[in-house]
Design a protein around this motif. Sequence first.
Motif, mmCIF file in Angstrom:
data_model
loop_
_atom_site.group_PDB
_atom_site.id
_atom_site.type_symbol
_atom_site.label_atom_id
_atom_site.label_comp_id
_atom_site.label_asym_id
_atom_site.label_seq_id
_atom_site.Cartn_x
_atom_site.Cartn_y
_atom_site.Cartn_z
ATOM 1 N N THR A 91 -8.365 -1.189 -13.965
ATOM 2 C CA THR A 91 -7.345 -0.501 -14.749
ATOM 3 C C THR A 91 -6.838 0.734 -14.012
ATOM 4 N N ILE A 92 -5.642 1.172 -14.381
ATOM 5 C CA ILE A 92 -5.044 2.361 -13.776
ATOM 6 C C ILE A 92 -5.950 3.559 -13.954
ATOM 7 N N SER A 93 -6.608 3.667 -15.089
ATOM 8 C CA SER A 93 -7.388 4.864 -15.410
ATOM 9 C C SER A 93 -8.688 4.977 -14.633
ATOM 10 N N GLU A 94 -9.197 3.888 -14.078
ATOM 11 C CA GLU A 94 -10.483 3.975 -13.392
ATOM 12 C C GLU A 94 -10.317 4.538 -11.981
ATOM 13 N N ASP A 95 -11.272 5.369 -11.584
ATOM 14 C CA ASP A 95 -11.183 6.056 -10.288
ATOM 15 C C ASP A 95 -11.216 5.093 -9.108
ATOM 16 N N GLY A 96 -11.913 3.984 -9.251
ATOM 17 C CA GLY A 96 -12.077 3.076 -8.122
ATOM 18 C C GLY A 96 -10.933 2.114 -7.904
ATOM 19 N N ILE A 97 -9.869 2.207 -8.692
ATOM 20 C CA ILE A 97 -8.794 1.219 -8.589
ATOM 21 C C ILE A 97 -8.087 1.268 -7.240
ATOM 22 N N TYR A 98 -7.980 2.457 -6.643
ATOM 23 C CA TYR A 98 -7.256 2.578 -5.370
ATOM 24 C C TYR A 98 -8.001 1.849 -4.246
ATOM 25 N N GLY A 99 -9.318 2.011 -4.208
ATOM 26 C CA GLY A 99 -10.101 1.313 -3.199
ATOM 27 C C GLY A 99 -10.085 -0.187 -3.404
ATOM 28 N N LYS A 100 -10.144 -0.612 -4.659
ATOM 29 C CA LYS A 100 -10.082 -2.049 -4.944
ATOM 30 C C LYS A 100 -8.753 -2.634 -4.493
ATOM 31 N N LEU A 101 -7.686 -1.882 -4.727
ATOM 32 C CA LEU A 101 -6.360 -2.342 -4.341
ATOM 33 C C LEU A 101 -6.242 -2.453 -2.826
ATOM 34 N N ALA A 102 -6.727 -1.420 -2.125
ATOM 35 C CA ALA A 102 -6.676 -1.437 -0.663
ATOM 36 C C ALA A 102 -7.488 -2.597 -0.105
ATOM 37 N N GLN A 103 -8.658 -2.838 -0.680
ATOM 38 C CA GLN A 103 -9.490 -3.939 -0.208
ATOM 39 C C GLN A 103 -8.810 -5.282 -0.446
ATOM 40 N N ALA A 104 -8.204 -5.436 -1.624
ATOM 41 C CA ALA A 104 -7.504 -6.690 -1.927
ATOM 42 C C ALA A 104 -6.370 -6.930 -0.937
ATOM 43 N N TRP A 105 -5.625 -5.876 -0.589
ATOM 44 C CA TRP A 105 -4.531 -6.002 0.377
ATOM 45 C C TRP A 105 -5.063 -6.424 1.748
ATOM 46 N N HIS A 106 -6.132 -5.773 2.206
ATOM 47 C CA HIS A 106 -6.662 -6.066 3.535
ATOM 48 C C HIS A 106 -7.318 -7.446 3.597
ATOM 49 N N GLU A 107 -7.811 -7.929 2.464
ATOM 50 C CA GLU A 107 -8.418 -9.259 2.447
ATOM 51 C C GLU A 107 -7.376 -10.371 2.333
ATOM 52 N N SER A 108 -6.182 -10.035 1.873
ATOM 53 C CA SER A 108 -5.134 -11.057 1.733
ATOM 54 C C SER A 108 -4.530 -11.375 3.091
ATOM 55 N N GLN A 109 -3.893 -12.507 3.184
ATOM 56 C CA GLN A 109 -3.259 -12.920 4.431
ATOM 57 C C GLN A 109 -2.052 -13.801 4.121
ATOM 58 N N ILE A 110 -1.299 -14.105 5.160
ATOM 59 C CA ILE A 110 -0.135 -14.974 4.974
ATOM 60 C C ILE A 110 -0.583 -16.332 4.462
ATOM 61 N N LEU A 111 0.075 -16.784 3.400
ATOM 62 C CA LEU A 111 -0.303 -18.037 2.755
ATOM 63 C C LEU A 111 0.375 -19.231 3.425
ATOM 64 N N LYS A 112 -0.303 -20.351 3.429
ATOM 65 C CA LYS A 112 0.249 -21.611 3.909
ATOM 66 C C LYS A 112 -0.005 -22.684 2.860
ATOM 67 N N ALA A 113 0.974 -23.553 2.659
ATOM 68 C CA ALA A 113 0.858 -24.517 1.561
ATOM 69 C C ALA A 113 1.157 -25.947 1.986
ATOM 70 N N GLY A 114 0.841 -26.321 3.211
ATOM 71 C CA GLY A 114 0.906 -27.706 3.644
ATOM 72 C C GLY A 114 2.247 -28.382 3.432
ATOM 73 N N GLU A 115 2.230 -29.557 2.803
ATOM 74 C CA GLU A 115 3.435 -30.372 2.644
ATOM 75 C C GLU A 115 4.496 -29.674 1.792
ATOM 76 N N LEU A 116 4.068 -28.937 0.771
ATOM 77 C CA LEU A 116 5.033 -28.221 -0.051
ATOM 78 C C LEU A 116 5.818 -27.229 0.794
ATOM 79 N N GLN A 117 5.130 -26.556 1.685
ATOM 80 C CA GLN A 117 5.799 -25.575 2.529
ATOM 81 C C GLN A 117 6.718 -26.247 3.550
ATOM 82 N N GLU A 118 6.350 -27.425 3.992
ATOM 83 C CA GLU A 118 7.218 -28.156 4.915
ATOM 84 C C GLU A 118 8.560 -28.460 4.255
ATOM 85 N N VAL A 119 8.534 -28.780 2.975
ATOM 86 C CA VAL A 119 9.772 -29.077 2.249
ATOM 87 C C VAL A 119 10.669 -27.847 2.191
ATOM 88 N N VAL A 120 10.101 -26.704 1.786
ATOM 89 C CA VAL A 120 10.941 -25.511 1.628
ATOM 90 C C VAL A 120 11.333 -24.912 2.977
#
Length: 443
Positions: free
Chosen positions: A206-235
């Motif tokens: 939640t916005i009110s919790e002190d640890g939200i900023y670190g959780k957000l930063a970690q989520a960003w750094h753990e994410s990566q460019i997504l790939k979706a196989g055949e569906l992505q080939e179509v688009v």
Amino acid sequence: MIQSKKMLQLSASAALLATLVLPQFASAAEQTTAAAAPVTLSVQQASSANVEFSSYVKQQYGIQLTGNVTRDQYGTALAKVVASITSITEKEAAAKGFLSAGSTPLLLGEAISATIQAADLKELALTYSEQKVAAALKKAGISYAKGGTLSQKTAQGIAVALDTGIVSASQLSASKVTGAVSADLAYQLLGKVSELGGHYKNYLGTISEDGIYGKLAQAWHESQILKAGELQEVVDTALKQNLVTGYNLKDAAFDPHFDPARTITYGHSDLSHAIQLIGLLKSEGIDAKVQFEPKTSAFIYLKEWGEPVQTDDYQVVQIENGNYIAYAKEYDLSFEFASVEDKKRFQPLILQYAKKDAEDQTGLIKGSWWQPLYHSRTELADYTVITNNLLKEGRYIVQSFSLNDQSAKVVEGFKKLDSKLTVETYQFWVDQPFYNYLLGEYK
């Protein structure tokens, strides 16, 4: 070749372009911690939790309960939830025999036993010794001894329900094991089955919790460019043929399952912007659940912009005409506000502190865009209605935003590539600056 500042600006503009559908065919819009209930709840906390569970179960599963619930009503509802979170049908779920049929009132002990089985906790319950059961039930003021009024199996289930937070000691004391189950309590039990199956509200914190900023930063750094196989080939083919100008790819596993009436989804590509946005909302006294949803924006990068610089968060693939398809790592932040009134307060803050109106403008949070992008599934004053056109395959979703009168062309464009594609469309509410961008306005 190092990209110039101008080239980077052009690239950023193209990335934003990938969130929209231009009047021709164009396109494309847009692990997480499940909401964990504490092991023990006060009556007041339980009442608040019941409101959340009631809203969620009604919204997600279309289950409507009132008054005291019967065995048949709860059995039917339980089968519906189990079928939704597994790969079986409602008929198959009902055949598991969580609860015997009947039109008589459902008793709490029966409801808990059925819920423990549906939540896949039966084996855990069977590990509870007589002493362990007695210690758990004592928290709720229940005396237990083997051979008493409570069967061992029922008592084991109640003990597990207490220890895992399915029910609280105060609720159990107030309702009694042999008491009737109210609709509110039934909603809570159903919600807990959904939660334990990984299908309840899905968010960082939640916005009110002190640890939200670190959780957000970690989520960003753990994410990566997504790939979706055949569906992505179509688009990607749609990009090459200029049927669309871009698209956004998301992973449905990060869907927050929030209440649409209290939710706004905000898209961007800069971590610092997200952190400052949450800080801004907190400074204004606004609280909300926050979910980070990884998103990849794909668009055409023109060869005349110069040779692109690739990073882990920005990749390109050259296509036949010398241009490139660029893939940029982005995100959506979904906010479920405490109230609809707080949701309404979001836009004025964005327009004042996160909407760029001049090149050297000060007083804005870092990385503010000319056309911020945020939207709601429910109507809001001063927002404009547009259409989302989306494709799904497994857990992946391709989204494309369009003007309402251009949606049919978007669907037709995808169908030209694959007649078997199912393109879902729905209308939703978006901020006016982004709508202006759909009309071709840069600022």
